[in-house]
Design an enzyme around this catalytic site. Structure first.
Site, PDB file in Angstrom:
ATOM      1  N   ASN A  81      -8.675  49.629  64.092  1.00 27.15           N
ATOM      2  CA  ASN A  81      -7.781  50.086  63.042  1.00 27.15           C
ATOM      3  C   ASN A  81      -8.095  51.551  62.767  1.00 27.15           C
ATOM      4  O   ASN A  81      -9.034  52.123  63.349  1.00 27.15           O
ATOM      5  CB  ASN A  81      -7.888  49.212  61.785  1.00 27.15           C
ATOM      6  CG  ASN A  81      -9.279  49.218  61.173  1.00 27.15           C
ATOM      7  OD1 ASN A  81      -9.976  50.239  61.193  1.00 27.15           O
ATOM      8  ND2 ASN A  81      -9.689  48.087  60.609  1.00 27.15           N
ATOM      9  N   LEU A  82      -7.340  52.182  61.903  1.00 27.91           N
ATOM     10  CA  LEU A  82      -7.474  53.626  61.717  1.00 27.91           C
ATOM     11  C   LEU A  82      -8.855  54.006  61.200  1.00 27.91           C
ATOM     12  O   LEU A  82      -9.452  54.985  61.670  1.00 27.91           O
ATOM     13  CB  LEU A  82      -6.395  54.140  60.759  1.00 27.91           C
ATOM     14  CG  LEU A  82      -6.388  55.657  60.531  1.00 27.91           C
ATOM     15  CD1 LEU A  82      -6.194  56.407  61.839  1.00 27.91           C
ATOM     16  CD2 LEU A  82      -5.310  56.046  59.524  1.00 27.91           C
ATOM     17  N   SER A  83      -9.387  53.260  60.239  1.00 26.81           N
ATOM     18  CA  SER A  83     -10.703  53.612  59.700  1.00 26.81           C
ATOM     19  C   SER A  83     -11.787  53.455  60.760  1.00 26.81           C
ATOM     20  O   SER A  83     -12.712  54.273  60.834  1.00 26.81           O
ATOM     21  CB  SER A  83     -11.020  52.760  58.468  1.00 26.81           C
ATOM     22  OG  SER A  83     -11.068  51.383  58.799  1.00 26.81           O
ATOM     23  N   GLU A  84     -11.692  52.413  61.588  1.00 30.54           N
ATOM     24  CA  GLU A  84     -12.658  52.238  62.682  1.00 30.54           C
ATOM     25  C   GLU A  84     -12.533  53.363  63.701  1.00 30.54           C
ATOM     26  O   GLU A  84     -13.539  53.877  64.213  1.00 30.54           O
ATOM     27  CB  GLU A  84     -12.426  50.878  63.350  1.00 30.54           C
ATOM     28  CG  GLU A  84     -12.773  49.692  62.466  1.00 30.54           C
ATOM     29  CD  GLU A  84     -12.207  48.381  62.974  1.00 30.54           C
ATOM     30  OE1 GLU A  84     -12.677  47.322  62.520  1.00 30.54           O
ATOM     31  OE2 GLU A  84     -11.276  48.401  63.814  1.00 30.54           O
ATOM     32  N   ASP A  99      -6.790  39.892  63.690  1.00 28.21           N
ATOM     33  CA  ASP A  99      -6.955  38.760  64.614  1.00 28.21           C
ATOM     34  C   ASP A  99      -5.618  38.385  65.241  1.00 28.21           C
ATOM     35  O   ASP A  99      -5.539  38.087  66.442  1.00 28.21           O
ATOM     36  CB  ASP A  99      -7.516  37.543  63.867  1.00 28.21           C
ATOM     37  CG  ASP A  99      -8.896  37.788  63.278  1.00 28.21           C
ATOM     38  OD1 ASP A  99      -9.607  38.666  63.786  1.00 28.21           O
ATOM     39  OD2 ASP A  99      -9.244  37.098  62.305  1.00 28.21           O
TER      40      ASP A  99
END
Length: 480
Positions: free
Chosen positions: A201-204, A270
């Site tokens: 995701n964007l934060s990761e 998921d």
């Protein structure tokens, strides 16, 4: 861009098996009403009336695949406890083949959520981490045993220890020729080197590459990261801002989020990795896989808690999207825009043309044959004035609006447009389709627009009309 693939074969998972490896957990929900404050502390008192247990983490990925109709095997680390039994039983009831590694020193990861009036009041986590050499070897042995029967493997990493040795697991998948899809975690993505696709995701993603000011910076840094790690594709999910797919030698593919109402984002990631992998094993196309996964995620975030989507539900959603205004009868200018977008997404566009004055079974069979040559079919129709010049003053029998409306109803056709000239030469040159198709006794050299299509790297095909049908013979029969 709104588009739909509405390809039922993509949802046909017969004889397909996907291996899921990762951190499994039990999601437990305590539901109850609240009507008073505790006299012991300033907190609400929840009178628990219902206890619900659901598979979480990598187990939720496996459940999502099973709901889609995929044959799925799950490898994860659990404790020797009652919660492991609950988790295994609930998964096996849904058809998941559980291949657990049991740890005598670890509890089964459990996340308890207390919910009242559809609001989550508190979450309590029961977990410990232990990534010993013995555990890593047991996971590797299980993966090595299961890979020969897998069409793909998903590594669902929640940084709980099951995938502590993920580089060796990916290497093993590559040695056996099994594509690997990773839902990553942590601040070092080099451990996923050699995977087929990685989906942060964007934060990761920004934890690895730094803060990104916009889509262009995501694309630039993402391509660099993908190249460094040898991934075939990178998918960055951005919540309400949609998804960005990056592939080698392809333009970035962006999608707006499909979520209309967000009720609970639990398990959305998921769902994306499950649907993405399932569609990829049938389509072998990342773009199609991402489109379906986006719709699946949009469905589940509208549900409370971890949720799943069935193949029938996903097919219904895709069918509804196929009725969007970006398909059907469009002006030549709008069709040109849609074709360019389709080609940027790697889709092959097929073009054919004609008067189609009275539609008959021969035409329908011809359209189906034409559509089979690519991903999208556009049909260009002579205007009424053009038909008169070609066929005489008594034609057309049906006007342009009528003819295009009937053509629009044929499932094989994506776009219907028109041209006013005697031939579609100018339209073909403006649209530059990948495949030009004509039916009848034509030769490639005699087909209008063939030289342009061929010089642009496309193909020209001649199809045989179904015998026994012709517009002229139908008109003659009607006239007695």
């Amino acid at each position: 861009m709104i588009k739909a693939f509405m390809n039922s074969s993509y949802l046909n998972f017969k004889d397909k098996n996907i291996l899921v490896v990762g951190d499994v957990m039990l999601d437990r929900y305590w539901h109850g009403g609240t009507s008073r404050i505790s006299p012991e502390a300033p907190v609400q008192v929840v009178k628990v009336s219902n206890i619900e247990d659901r598979p979480g983490g990598a187990a939720n990925v496996a459940l999502g695949l099973a709901k889609l109709g995929v044959s799925v095997t799950l490898i994860g680390v659990v404790g020797e406890d009652e919660n492991a039994d609950i988790l295994k039983r609930s998964l096996e009831e849904e058809g998941v083949n559980c291949h657990f590694v049991y740890s005598p020193s670890l509890p089964t990861i459990t996340k308890l959520r207390v919910i009242s009036r559809h609001q989550q009041l508190i979450r309590l986590d029961f977990e410990e981490r232990d990534d010993t050499l013995e555990q890593n070897e047991q996971v590797l042995a299980a993966v090595t045993e299961c890979l020969p029967n897998a069409n793909a493997v998903i590594f669902s990493d929640y940084a709980k220890g099951c995938l502590a040795d993920v580089p060796r697991l990916i290497d093993q998948a590559n040695k056996q020729g099994v594509p690997s899809f990773v839902d990553p975690k942590g601040n070092d993505f080099s451990i996923y080197k050699g995977a087929t696709l990685v989906k942060p995701n964007l934060s990761e993603f920004e934890a690895i590459v730094g803060k990104c000011s916009g889509s262009q910076e995501i694309v630039e840094k993402g391509n660099q990261l993908r190249s460094q790690n040898g991934w075939d594709a990178l998918l960055v999910t951005r919540g309400e801002d949609g998804l960005i797919l990056l592939q080698d030698n392809h333009n970035p593919f962006s999608l707006a989020t499909a979520a209309k109402e967000v009720f609970d984002v639990t398990g959305a990631g998921d769902t994306v990795i499950a649907a993405l992998t399932a569609i990829y094993v049938t389509s072998q196309r990342f773009v199609d896989a991402v489109e379906y996964a986006n719709q699946a995620a949009g469905f589940v975030v509208g549900k409370l808690g971890t949720a799943s989507i069935t193949a029938e539900q996903l097919e219904a959603i895709m069918f509804a999207r196929s009725r969007s205004t970006n398909f059907g009868v469009l002006s030549p200018e709008l069709v040109s825009e849609q074709i360019k977008l389709a080609q940027l997404n790697g889709e092959k566009v097929v073009f054919t043309n004609g008067c189609f004055d009275i539609l008959h079974p021969g035409h329908v069979a011809y359209m189906r044959q034409a559509k089979a040559l690519g991903d999208r079919l556009i049909v260009a129709v002579n205007t009424d004035a053009s038909v008169k010049r070609l066929k005489g003053d008594k034609r057309p029998i049906n006007d342009l609006t009528h003819r295009m409306a009937v053509l629009e109803g044929i499932g094989a056709i994506d776009w219907v447009t028109w041209f006013d000239e005697d031939t579609p030469k100018e339209l073909i040159e403006a649209l530059s389709p990948d495949v030009l198709v004509k039916g009848g006794d034509y030769t490639v050299d005699s087909i209008v627009g063939a030289d342009h299509v061929i010089s642009s790297g496309g193909e020209v095909k001649v199809l045989t009309f179904v015998d026994g049908y012709s517009t002229t013979s139908i008109i003659e029969k009607a006239n007695g």
